[in-house]
Design a protein around this motif. Structure first.
Motif, PDB file in Angstrom:
ATOM      1  N   ALA A   3      -1.729  -5.027  -0.352  1.00  0.00           N
ATOM      2  CA  ALA A   3      -2.436  -3.746  -0.388  1.00  0.00           C
ATOM      3  C   ALA A   3      -3.822  -3.959  -0.978  1.00  0.00           C
ATOM      4  N   ALA A   5      -8.249  -2.770  -1.235  1.00  0.00           N
ATOM      5  CA  ALA A   5      -9.272  -1.729  -1.177  1.00  0.00           C
ATOM      6  C   ALA A   5     -10.590  -2.361  -1.601  1.00  0.00           C
ATOM      7  N   LEU A  14      -4.175   2.696  -5.925  1.00  0.00           N
ATOM      8  CA  LEU A  14      -3.029   2.240  -5.142  1.00  0.00           C
ATOM      9  C   LEU A  14      -1.894   1.778  -6.053  1.00  0.00           C
ATOM     10  N   CYS A 116      -1.426  -6.413  -4.864  1.00  0.00           N
ATOM     11  CA  CYS A 116      -2.600  -5.543  -4.778  1.00  0.00           C
ATOM     12  C   CYS A 116      -3.846  -6.324  -5.196  1.00  0.00           C
ATOM     13  N   VAL A 136      -2.406  -3.694   4.208  1.00  0.00           N
ATOM     14  CA  VAL A 136      -2.956  -2.337   4.240  1.00  0.00           C
ATOM     15  C   VAL A 136      -4.296  -2.343   3.516  1.00  0.00           C
ATOM     16  N   ASP A 138      -6.974   0.217   2.142  1.00  0.00           N
ATOM     17  CA  ASP A 138      -7.286   1.615   1.853  1.00  0.00           C
ATOM     18  C   ASP A 138      -8.799   1.775   1.713  1.00  0.00           C
ATOM     19  N   GLU A 139      -9.286   3.021   1.900  1.00  0.00           N
ATOM     20  CA  GLU A 139     -10.731   3.291   1.866  1.00  0.00           C
ATOM     21  C   GLU A 139     -11.468   2.302   2.787  1.00  0.00           C
ATOM     22  N   ALA A 161      -6.676   2.262   6.541  1.00  0.00           N
ATOM     23  CA  ALA A 161      -6.554   3.663   6.138  1.00  0.00           C
ATOM     24  C   ALA A 161      -7.890   4.139   5.591  1.00  0.00           C
ATOM     25  N   GLY A 162      -8.405   5.221   6.135  1.00  0.00           N
ATOM     26  CA  GLY A 162      -9.693   5.712   5.662  1.00  0.00           C
ATOM     27  C   GLY A 162     -10.178   6.854   6.534  1.00  0.00           C
ATOM     28  N   GLY A 331     -13.036   9.755  -2.921  1.00  0.00           N
ATOM     29  CA  GLY A 331     -11.648   9.438  -3.224  1.00  0.00           C
ATOM     30  C   GLY A 331     -11.093  10.177  -4.420  1.00  0.00           C
TER      31      GLY A 331
END
Length: 406
Positions: A3, A5, A14, A116, A136, A138-139, A161-162, A331
């Motif tokens: 995960a 970002a 996250l 992460c 994944v 994110d952002e 994802a964003g 966010g």
């Protein structure tokens, strides 16, 4: 799973949510860059507690004891080569200790279901040839495409994802932006393949339906739906908050047109501020506080750093209140958001506000109350803001600054 970002703050978000869901992820990166409450999941901390690491420390202690012994012959001379043998044995033990420390890190990573990390914090030495079933990001729309390739190369399956209708990557170099670095991988994929490349999450769990309305129509084709748990929630529903028009109405636009709330340039920086508009924003923040809304529940957003500085100065006594630029609130969310648009001039110039994705961010940070302050005469020169003003009028959210003065 991996995960990722773009920023440490986003990765910590996250991690926090994964912990709340009962998972035990491993967080890569230096512990100093992780918020204190989450540091126990840092790879360095976890590896230090591993049995192999404890054994490594014991072996290292024994090695240093041998070094000291080799240097402490006092009563009688050692046999020829005995000191060298002790030092060699100690060096071998330290080498073994380092291997055990490395093994501890490997075993922590091997046992982790979820790792992460920031996009650029994926240490190839640390991760070696590891691949992940799912990566994944994110952002994803806030990261440059090259940064995405770092985790992508470890992915059997990639999920981006964003929201490409909000802030793009921050690029300092105009030349780099012109050559395409300001376009994220997610945005480029959507441009190449259209709607089939993405799936819109249609149910949002933050905003009152009226707060969501304009952005929904403007950016998301009217497809968003407010979850029933948030669709009609208001500030006055919070414990300790007094019922009042300010806390009962979910959306308010205060129009400063004709009141001579003129913008000005900050001499040192060339950034813009609006002193009268700042005073009105301060007045509204203090009114919310007097009605029982806590400082931590309020955020003040403005596109210009000069206005941020002015507002922070005027509200310096309110501990826990956050005042920042649009980028600083990406966010994030607050129960109440006060937006100061700043621009007010005879030429109808909106400058920085022309980046409507930033305005989308500003308008969608509020959960229960969105209060916007701006000059309709200036803003209406742009079609986007004309539609925004029309929306505010249609839902009965518009009032004049003259009502505030009276």
């Amino acid at each position: 799973m991996l995960a990722c970002a773009p920023s440490n703050h986003a990765v910590d978000n996250l991690l926090e949510k994964l912990l709340a869901a009962g998972e035990l992820p491993v967080r890569l990166g230096h512990p100093a860059r992780i918020v204190p409450a989450l540091r126990e999941r840092a790879i360095d901390i976890l590896a230090e507690k591993h049995p192999d690491a404890r054994q490594a420390r014991k072996v290292a202690r024994d090695a240093f004891a041998l070094f000291r012994q080799a240097d402490k012959w006092t009563k009688e001379r050692p046999q020829p080569g005995e000191k060298a043998a002790l030092r060699k044995e100690a060096r071998d033990m330290l080498s073994e200790a380092r291997k055990l420390e490395a093994l501890a890190v490997e075993r922590v990573l091997d046992e982790a279901r979820i790792v992460c990390a920031t996009l650029t914090g994926l240490d190839s030495t640390l991760l070696a040839q590891r691949r992940y079933d799912v990566v994944v990001i994110d952002e994803a729309c806030q990261s440059t495409e090259p940064a995405n390739w770092v985790p992508l190369l470890r992915a059997n399956k990639l999920v981006l994802a964003g929201d490409h209708c909000q802030l793009p990557p921050t690029i300092i170099s105009p030349e780099a932006a012109e050559r395409g670095l300001a376009i994220s991988l997610m945005e480029r994929l959507i441009a190449l393949y259209g709607p089939s490349a993405a799936r819109l999450l249609t149910v949002q769990h933050r905003m009152h339906a009226a707060i969501m309305g304009f952005s929904n129509a403007e950016f998301y084709g009217g497809e968003l739906v407010a979850h029933e748990s948030v669709a009609s929630h208001r500030l006055c529903d919070l414990p300790g908050v007094t019922a009042d028009p300010l806390t009962e109405l979910p959306v308010q636009f205060i129009d400063t047109a004709g009141a001579s709330y003129d913008e000005e340039l900050e001499e040192d920086t060339g950034s813009r501020r609006n002193v009268q508009e700042a005073a009105l924003a301060v007045k509204k923040v203090r009114a919310l506080l007097a009605l029982g809304v806590t400082p931590a529940q309020i955020g003040v957003i403005t596109p210009y750093r000069a206005q941020v500085r002015l507002l922070r100065e005027r509200l310096a006594d309110v501990v826990g209140l956050e005042i920042d630029s649009v980028d600083g609130f990406q966010g994030r969310e607050k129960e109440a958001i006060v937006v100061s648009f700043v621009r007010s001039n005879n030429e109808g110039e909106i400058g920085f506000l022309a980046d409507t994705r930033r305005t989308n961010v500003a308008l969608t940070r509020a959960r229960r109350k969105l209060l916007v302050i701006g000059d309709s005469a200036t803003l209406a020169n742009d079609e986007f803001y004309q539609r925004m003003l029309t929306y505010f009028e249609e839902i009965g959210a518009t009032s004049s600054v003259w009502e505030e003065i009276e």
